[in-house]
Write an enzyme that holds these catalytic residues in place. Structure first.
Site, PDB file in Angstrom:
ATOM      1  N   ASP A 181       6.136 -16.010 -11.974  1.00 61.85           N
ATOM      2  CA  ASP A 181       7.081 -16.825 -12.732  1.00 61.85           C
ATOM      3  C   ASP A 181       6.813 -18.283 -12.409  1.00 61.85           C
ATOM      4  OD1 ASP A 181       9.627 -17.202 -14.351  1.00 61.85           O
ATOM      5  OD2 ASP A 181      10.209 -18.152 -12.454  1.00 61.85           O
ATOM      6  N   GLU A 265       4.158 -15.094 -18.113  1.00 54.13           N
ATOM      7  CA  GLU A 265       4.895 -15.285 -19.355  1.00 54.13           C
ATOM      8  C   GLU A 265       4.006 -15.955 -20.398  1.00 54.13           C
ATOM      9  OE1 GLU A 265       9.500 -16.004 -18.256  1.00 54.13           O
ATOM     10  OE2 GLU A 265       8.117 -17.469 -17.428  1.00 54.13           O
ATOM     11  N   CYS A 329      18.706  -8.603 -14.916  1.00 52.10           N
ATOM     12  CA  CYS A 329      18.707  -8.128 -13.534  1.00 52.10           C
ATOM     13  C   CYS A 329      17.518  -7.206 -13.338  1.00 52.10           C
ATOM     14  CB  CYS A 329      20.016  -7.411 -13.216  1.00 52.10           C
ATOM     15  SG  CYS A 329      20.071  -6.722 -11.542  1.00 52.10           S
ATOM     16  N   CYS A 332      19.132  -3.354 -12.304  1.00 50.18           N
ATOM     17  CA  CYS A 332      19.824  -2.493 -13.270  1.00 50.18           C
ATOM     18  C   CYS A 332      19.442  -2.783 -14.713  1.00 50.18           C
ATOM     19  CB  CYS A 332      21.342  -2.635 -13.096  1.00 50.18           C
ATOM     20  SG  CYS A 332      21.977  -4.291 -13.470  1.00 50.18           S
ATOM     21  N   CYS A 348      23.912 -10.618  -9.919  1.00 50.56           N
ATOM     22  CA  CYS A 348      24.262  -9.711 -10.998  1.00 50.56           C
ATOM     23  C   CYS A 348      25.719  -9.274 -10.841  1.00 50.56           C
ATOM     24  CB  CYS A 348      23.337  -8.498 -10.994  1.00 50.56           C
ATOM     25  SG  CYS A 348      23.679  -7.312 -12.316  1.00 50.56           S
ATOM     26  N   CYS A 351      25.698  -4.860 -10.786  1.00 57.08           N
ATOM     27  CA  CYS A 351      25.320  -4.091  -9.594  1.00 57.08           C
ATOM     28  C   CYS A 351      25.416  -4.900  -8.317  1.00 57.08           C
ATOM     29  CB  CYS A 351      23.909  -3.544  -9.745  1.00 57.08           C
ATOM     30  SG  CYS A 351      22.627  -4.816  -9.849  1.00 57.08           S
ATOM     31  N   ASP A 358      14.043 -17.100  -9.195  1.00 54.49           N
ATOM     32  CA  ASP A 358      12.637 -17.092  -9.607  1.00 54.49           C
ATOM     33  C   ASP A 358      11.963 -15.768  -9.250  1.00 54.49           C
ATOM     34  OD1 ASP A 358      12.841 -19.700 -10.579  1.00 54.49           O
ATOM     35  OD2 ASP A 358      12.468 -20.540  -8.602  1.00 54.49           O
TER      36      ASP A 358
END
Length: 397
Positions: A181, A265, A329, A332, A348, A351, A358
């Protein structure tokens, strides 16, 4: 291609500058010729016709005839290749070359005797009309060199690059996948939990750069003082560029060696770094903030890292859709825009997973890259690094 630092003498540097000037002059003439072409008119002159015109120009202009015909013809050949790349939509339209910005020329038909080694760290290359020019032998040089390019950067440093493509780097063969990332605060966050940052100028160097820019604003245009200040600024910027390139080379080599698949990405960096100033009728908003963001993106070498990865690990770099990678997330799979509490914290609400934002995005990229490889019929990706993320790695302490 690997570049080597040239060490010309003052007399050799003057001839090298003349070669750069001749190549720039011929290139700009070719740009001017093609700038008059419009659809429906007669085709612009090609490489063969331009070489014939170059012969006539050398017969009329003694200063042009005093230069190397190889340098001038290769400038026309480079322009023809640039136009072909533009029409194939892989590069931008070739434009004007400016003095002290696009200095360089190419030499072809290099013979084995045109390159020799003088000592462990010193080599020599034969340049037409110049003779033997020394360069620093910092790495291995291929024996089947057919051409090379000599360039000069804004800091006044000379380099030579031999046109030999290096071999790709083999992966470990374990099926390991990593997600990368890219960011502004953290240059590259890996799905392994590691945070990497591009080394920049030190605080003392940044302070000196600020003083030099203020001095440049007060200097009179065309004065010798202004030229000295610009040279000092160029040296500092070149130092920053060298550190960024060194980081990119080391990081890309490490990722290519340690992982079989690297997920990144699919970012449109050119569109992301466009100016927000707008037009006179519709001025932009937040122009200064957007300019700072653009500088941060370019300073972290987003595009350079992926380009070098594709060179060193061809076929093993997977681009994924960047949508929701920072909002989903990794444990989950719930997408929540409010889960990112700050630039560095992701929590999150489904969860209760708390981790670095990052690293969470890098884990999502790794998961998407693994699915992409499996979907296109790749080998099964095994190993503990490709299973569910470990909670003890993600928990914020």
């Amino acid at each position: 291609m690997s570049r080597f630092r040239l060490q010309p003498t003052p007399a050799q540097e003057r001839v090298l500058l003349e070669h750069c000037g001749h190549a720039r002059f011929v290139w700009n003439l070719a740009v001017e010729q093609h700038s008059h072409w419009r659809q429906g008119r007669k085709a612009a002159p090609g490489y063969t016709e331009q070489c014939r015109q170059l012969t006539e120009a050398r017969a009329v202009n003694p200063w042009l005839a005093a230069g190397s015909v190889i340098v001038q013809q290769q400038a026309l050949n480079d322009f023809a290749q640039a136009k072909a790349n533009f029409f194939s939509r892989t590069h931008r339209r070739p434009t004007w070359r400016r003095r002290e910005r696009s200095e360089g020329f190419r030499i072809v038909a290099v013979k084995p005797g045109d390159l020799r080694r003088r000592s462990r760290n010193i080599g020599e290359v034969r340049v037409p009309k110049v003779g033997w020019v020394r360069f620093r032998w910092s790495r291995a040089v291929a024996v089947d060199v057919k051409s090379y390019r000599v360039t000069r950067d804004r800091a006044g440093r000379w380099h030579v690059a031999f046109a030999v493509a290096p071999e790709s780097i083999a992966g470990p063969g374990t099926g390991a996948v990593v997600g990368v990332d890219r960011g502004v605060v953290v240059s590259a966050a890996l799905s392994t939990g590691e945070l990497l940052s591009v080394p920049t100028l030190r605080d003392s160097e940044k302070a000196r750069l600020l003083r030099l820019r203020r001095k440049l604003a007060r200097a009179q245009r065309g004065s010798k003082r202004r030229g000295k200040v610009k040279a000092a600024i160029a040296k500092l910027k070149a130092r920053e560029t060298d550190r960024r390139k060194d980081w990119v080379e080391k990081t890309s080599t490490r990722l290519a060696r340690e992982f079989d698949v690297v997920g990144v990405e699919d970012l449109k960096i050119r569109d992301m770094t466009r100016s927000a100033k707008g037009t006179v009728d519709a001025p932009g908003r937040g122009v200064r903030q957007k300019a700072g963001l653009n500088r941060g993106i370019l300073a972290n070498g987003w595009g350079q890292l992926v380009t070098r990865l594709e060179h060193k690990a061809p076929g093993r770099v997977v681009t994924v859709d960047p949508r929701h990678t920072s909002q989903r997330c990794s444990a989950c799979g719930i997408v929540d825009r409010e889960a990112r509490e700050s630039q560095a914290v992701f929590r999150c609400r489904s969860c209760n997973l708390a981790c670095n934002a990052d690293v969470n995005a890098a884990l999502n990229i790794r998961l998407a890259a693994g699915h992409a490889v499996t979907a296109r019929g790749g080998p099964p990706l095994g190993g503990p690094a490709n299973r569910e993320p470990q909670r003890d790695l993600l928990l914020v302490r």
